[in-house]
Design an enzyme around this catalytic site. Structure first.
Site, short mmCIF file in Angstrom:
data_model
loop_
_atom_site.label_atom_id
_atom_site.label_comp_id
_atom_site.label_asym_id
_atom_site.label_seq_id
_atom_site.Cartn_x
_atom_site.Cartn_y
_atom_site.Cartn_z
N TYR A 186 0.83 -1.22 0.00
CA TYR A 186 0.00 0.00 0.00
C TYR A 186 0.86 1.27 0.00
CZ TYR A 186 -2.99 3.68 1.84
OH TYR A 186 -3.63 4.88 2.03
N TYR A 238 -13.17 11.58 -1.28
CA TYR A 238 -13.41 11.36 0.16
C TYR A 238 -14.80 11.90 0.56
CZ TYR A 238 -8.36 11.56 -0.55
OH TYR A 238 -7.10 11.43 -1.05
N VAL A 256 -3.29 13.11 -1.30
CA VAL A 256 -2.78 14.16 -0.40
C VAL A 256 -1.45 14.76 -0.87
CG1 VAL A 256 -4.00 13.47 1.71
CG2 VAL A 256 -1.76 12.48 1.20
N1 GLN Z 1 -0.40 7.50 1.92
C1 GLN Z 1 -1.52 8.27 2.39
C2 GLN Z 1 -2.08 7.62 3.64
O1 GLN Z 1 -2.09 6.46 3.70
C3 GLN Z 1 -2.55 8.39 1.30
C4 GLN Z 1 -3.72 9.22 1.71
C5 GLN Z 1 -4.34 10.03 0.61
O2 GLN Z 1 -3.75 10.41 -0.39
N2 GLN Z 1 -5.56 10.39 0.85
O3 GLN Z 1 -2.51 8.25 4.56
#
Ligand code: GLN
Length: 305
Positions: A186, A238, A256
């Site tokens: 991940y 989201y 993010v």
């Molecule tokens: N790597 C980030 C996390 O796991 C990804 C989150 C995102 O881009 N919303 O929190």
């Protein structure tokens, strides 16, 4: 179209200074908030870029689209026994629903959902992170795409929430592999560095009924491409998916790192990037750019060509 992207670049830059660069993964806080780029890739292969469109950035949750595509290709609808298909109405890293819903995440585009999808890939591939990197390279036609080791180390160091989700889901029997192996897959995907241009080209298959521009071959079926667009429309932003649907009205996914990919089915793929985020975790300038684009194109729809 080139004059449009240049105008969008100019106008989106007027919002620079709003929002905040993500700092809960410290390596991301090093990004310069004043960067902005946009790249459009039309289904006939034309590319239009402006600003920092060729600058690689951390794709973060944009990788959830690649993860989901691969898992659906490999396992089909069986995936939906383990992950839901509805907007969560919660921040992307929320743990609240997981306990109540017995370890089944609401959708594949929040962290918990993508961790379950990553678990599928760990079961299916000997080296899942290399597999994803290869797919990103193949789909974008850019063999120099890399996993950013500095961001990867930072994600590992600050993994508490994601690890908590993974362990909770494992306790409910919804993670098959070792948690560390799943988190590694991940985080590696999140840590890929790609530019707006790489991403617009790589995700064009979603605009083109599953046909991959860089390979000239079918990557997924037209039906699957349409279904992934539907999930992006409802869950890609989201808990702000509704706001984004009203403002922009396209299937999209944000990360993010400040990137947002959006799809005009049958026509084009676009990626806008700027690191400063709003409270929901979506790039302020990239959202504004996409709103300007849909104004120009006269499209504000979900899933029709
Ligand atoms: N790597 C980030 C996390 O796991 C990804 C989150 C995102 O881009 N919303 O929190």
């Amino acid at each position: 179209m080139q004059s449009w992207v240049e105008e969008i670049d100019r106008r989106a830059r007027e919002t620079l200074g709003q929002g905040r660069v993500a700092d809960y993964i410290p390596a991301l806080a090093e990004q310069d908030a004043n960067r902005f780029g946009i790249a459009i890739c039309t289904n006939d292969g034309a590319r239009y870029t402006a600003g920092d469109a060729q600058e690689p950035f951390s794709i973060q949750s944009l990788s959830k689209v690649f993860l989901l595509t691969l898992a659906l290709r490999a396992h089909g609808d069986a995936l939906w026994q383990r992950v839901g298909l509805n907007p969560s109405g919660m921040p992307f890293n929320s743990l609240t629903q997981l306990e109540a819903e017995r370890g089944k995440p609401r959708n594949p585009f929040i962290n918990a959902g993508a961790i379950v999808v990553a678990d599928h890939l760990v079961s299916a591939f000997a080296t899942p992170s290399k597999h994803i990197q290869d797919i990103a390279r193949t789909l974008s036609g850019n063999a120099s795409i890399l996993i950013d080791r500095h961001v990867l180390a930072s994600e590992w160091q600050h993994r508490s929430r994601n690890a908590a989700m993974a362990y909770l889901m494992k306790a409910f029997g919804n993670i098959d592999n070792e948690v560390d192996a799943v988190l590694d897959a991940y985080f590696s995907c999140c840590s890929l560095r790609m530019s707006c241009l790489d991403l617009a080209v790589a995700m064009n298959y979603l605009a083109a009924d599953g046909h991959a521009l860089a390979t000239g071959k079918s990557f997924i079926t037209p039906d699957l491409a349409r279904r992934i667009n539907s999930i992006m429309f409802t869950c890609g932003m989201y808990d702000a998916a509704g706001d984004f649907a009203y403002r922009v009205g396209l299937p999209a996914k944000s990360g993010v790192g400040g990137g947002i990919v959006a799809i005009v089915p049958g026509r084009l793929s676009v990626c806008a990037w700027s690191p400063a985020l709003d409270a929901a975790g979506n790039s302020v300038a990239a959202q504004h750019a996409l709103e300007l684009l849909t104004d120009k194109l006269g499209v504000r729809i979900a899933n029709t060509a």
